[in-house]
Design an enzyme around this catalytic site. Structure first.
Site, PDB file in Angstrom:
ATOM      1  N   ILE A   4      -0.708  -5.212  -5.223  1.00  0.00           N
ATOM      2  CA  ILE A   4      -1.124  -6.504  -6.523  1.00  0.00           C
ATOM      3  C   ILE A   4      -0.254  -6.266  -7.209  1.00  0.00           C
ATOM      4  O   ILE A   4      -0.345  -5.329  -8.211  1.00  0.00           O
ATOM      5  CB  ILE A   4      -2.886  -6.465  -6.637  1.00  0.00           C
ATOM      6  CG1 ILE A   4      -3.362  -7.426  -5.757  1.00  0.00           C
ATOM      7  CG2 ILE A   4      -2.661  -7.820  -7.427  1.00  0.00           C
ATOM      8  CD1 ILE A   4      -4.677  -6.871  -5.336  1.00  0.00           C
ATOM      9  N   PRO A   5       1.124  -6.872  -7.253  1.00  0.00           N
ATOM     10  CA  PRO A   5       2.497  -6.933  -8.200  1.00  0.00           C
ATOM     11  C   PRO A   5       1.837  -6.810  -9.568  1.00  0.00           C
ATOM     12  O   PRO A   5       2.748  -7.984  -9.875  1.00  0.00           O
ATOM     13  CB  PRO A   5       3.303  -7.184  -7.572  1.00  0.00           C
ATOM     14  CG  PRO A   5       3.301  -8.214  -6.495  1.00  0.00           C
ATOM     15  CD  PRO A   5       1.685  -8.075  -6.539  1.00  0.00           C
ATOM     16  N   CYS A   6       0.660  -6.683 -10.169  1.00  0.00           N
ATOM     17  CA  CYS A   6       0.847  -6.988 -11.796  1.00  0.00           C
ATOM     18  C   CYS A   6       1.764  -6.743 -12.849  1.00  0.00           C
ATOM     19  O   CYS A   6       1.777  -6.805 -13.538  1.00  0.00           O
ATOM     20  CB  CYS A   6      -0.711  -6.453 -12.697  1.00  0.00           C
ATOM     21  SG  CYS A   6      -0.676  -4.085 -12.598  1.00  0.00           S
ATOM     22  N   HIS A   7       2.475  -5.475 -11.979  1.00  0.00           N
ATOM     23  CA  HIS A   7       3.260  -4.790 -12.643  1.00  0.00           C
ATOM     24  C   HIS A   7       4.737  -6.208 -13.129  1.00  0.00           C
ATOM     25  O   HIS A   7       5.736  -6.221 -13.826  1.00  0.00           O
ATOM     26  CB  HIS A   7       4.048  -3.909 -12.289  1.00  0.00           C
ATOM     27  CG  HIS A   7       4.062  -4.061 -10.785  1.00  0.00           C
ATOM     28  ND1 HIS A   7       4.143  -3.409  -9.799  1.00  0.00           N
ATOM     29  CD2 HIS A   7       5.067  -3.744 -10.256  1.00  0.00           C
ATOM     30  CE1 HIS A   7       4.621  -3.813  -8.752  1.00  0.00           C
ATOM     31  NE2 HIS A   7       5.136  -3.785  -8.404  1.00  0.00           N
ATOM     32  N   ARG A   8       5.131  -7.237 -12.470  1.00  0.00           N
ATOM     33  CA  ARG A   8       6.057  -8.335 -12.496  1.00  0.00           C
ATOM     34  C   ARG A   8       5.160  -9.299 -13.353  1.00  0.00           C
ATOM     35  O   ARG A   8       6.683  -9.776 -13.448  1.00  0.00           O
ATOM     36  CB  ARG A   8       5.944  -8.199 -11.259  1.00  0.00           C
ATOM     37  CG  ARG A   8       6.428  -7.669 -10.162  1.00  0.00           C
ATOM     38  CD  ARG A   8       6.353  -7.980  -8.073  1.00  0.00           C
ATOM     39  NE  ARG A   8       6.955  -7.059  -7.640  1.00  0.00           N
ATOM     40  CZ  ARG A   8       6.635  -6.980  -6.179  1.00  0.00           C
ATOM     41  NH1 ARG A   8       6.171  -8.435  -5.975  1.00  0.00           N
ATOM     42  NH2 ARG A   8       6.833  -6.108  -5.710  1.00  0.00           N
TER      43      ARG A   8
END
Length: 283
Positions: A245-249
């Site tokens: 889940i790309p919360c880094h984006r």
């Protein structure tokens, strides 16, 4: 004991932290290599193996101006474009799909006493991981700089579950996301504990394509709750599955990368790595 992968990542992380602070001065290869105590030749080779581009090119992906340009170019149609392509093709990892199934109240009642959870440790380009799964999918993934602390954090989520240290096929399939052979990835299923709002935010994060960026305000607007930026920020911070889940984006509207649950240098590294891979046409 640190693995070779962890040692290499730590050196790359030091270099990225240095570049992040000093990018306005455009430091030379010699400057960065000296900072991490490597010869310029060795550092250049190691960095290119890790990122796929030279440190000079990677530096471009770390600037605030780069982040602003990505937001400006993609923000308006980000979710529509991702939806129309089915989250596949070059905007995602080929035919990779990640689906979230929310846990039922019974599945995490009394601290997950009805759950059996397998867990294992693995290496990634961004350091060691702990990954855990139920029979329905991945329930937890986190960067594990300290394995004991990482395991305790997992157990705090489900204190009454039954745990087995075992690498199963569900975990192995998910870990292929860090390799270049994404043809080996089947549909990845996530089995997550969260409120309805959190699950909605996490599902929306999956629509941000690799190499793309979004903001908390954009995420809030996309779920028809434009005043919920603060609540979105909390849900992003509570994401139990690193990278998948790309919360880094999700970054600040100013273009600054901001904080990250697993460290701002790691967030910067992931954003730069994804941007480099996308630019090179490897995804």
């Amino acid at each position: 004991m640190e693995t070779y992968s962890q040692i290499d990542y730590n050196r790359i992380a030091q270099a990225i932290a240095y570049l992040k602070v000093n990018f306005k001065q455009q430091p030379s290869l010699d400057d960065v290599a000296e900072h991490v105590n490597l010869s310029p030749f060795h550092f250049q080779r190691m960095f290119k193996e890790w990122a796929g581009v030279t440190p000079k090119k990677f530096l471009q992906y770390l600037s605030i101006e780069y982040a602003k340009s990505i937001l400006k170019d993609k923000q308006a149609t980000l979710f529509d474009a991702a939806y129309e392509t089915g989250l596949s093709g070059t905007s995602r990892l080929h035919d990779l799909f990640i689906n979230i199934e929310g846990m039922t109240p019974g599945e995490f009642k009394n601290g997950g006493e009805q759950l059996t959870i397998n867990y294992s440790y693995a290496e990634s380009p961004f350091g060691s991981l702990i990954v855990a799964s139920t029979g329905k999918g991945i329930c937890y993934m986190a960067f594990a700089d300290d394995q004991n602390e990482a395991l305790e954090a997992l157990k705090n989520n489900f204190p009454n579950a039954q745990y087995h240290q075992l690498l199963d096929m569900i975990q192995q399939n998910a870990l292929y996301i860090f390799t270049q052979d994404w043809s080996r990835i089947n549909e990845i299923k996530l089995h997550l504990k969260g409120t309805a709002f959190q699950l909605k935010v996490w599902e929306t994060l999956l629509k941000v394509p690799i190499g793309g960026l979004s903001t908390y305000a954009t995420i809030a607007a996309s779920i028809n709750n434009p005043k919920a930026s603060r609540a979105v920020g909390s849900a992003v911070g509570d994401n139990p599955v690193a990278f998948l889940i790309p919360c880094h984006r999700v970054i600040k509207s100013t273009g600054e990368f901001g904080q990250y649950h697993w460290g701002s240098s790691r967030k910067t590294a992931i954003i730069g790595w994804e941007a480099a891979k996308t630019t090179l046409g490897k995804v």
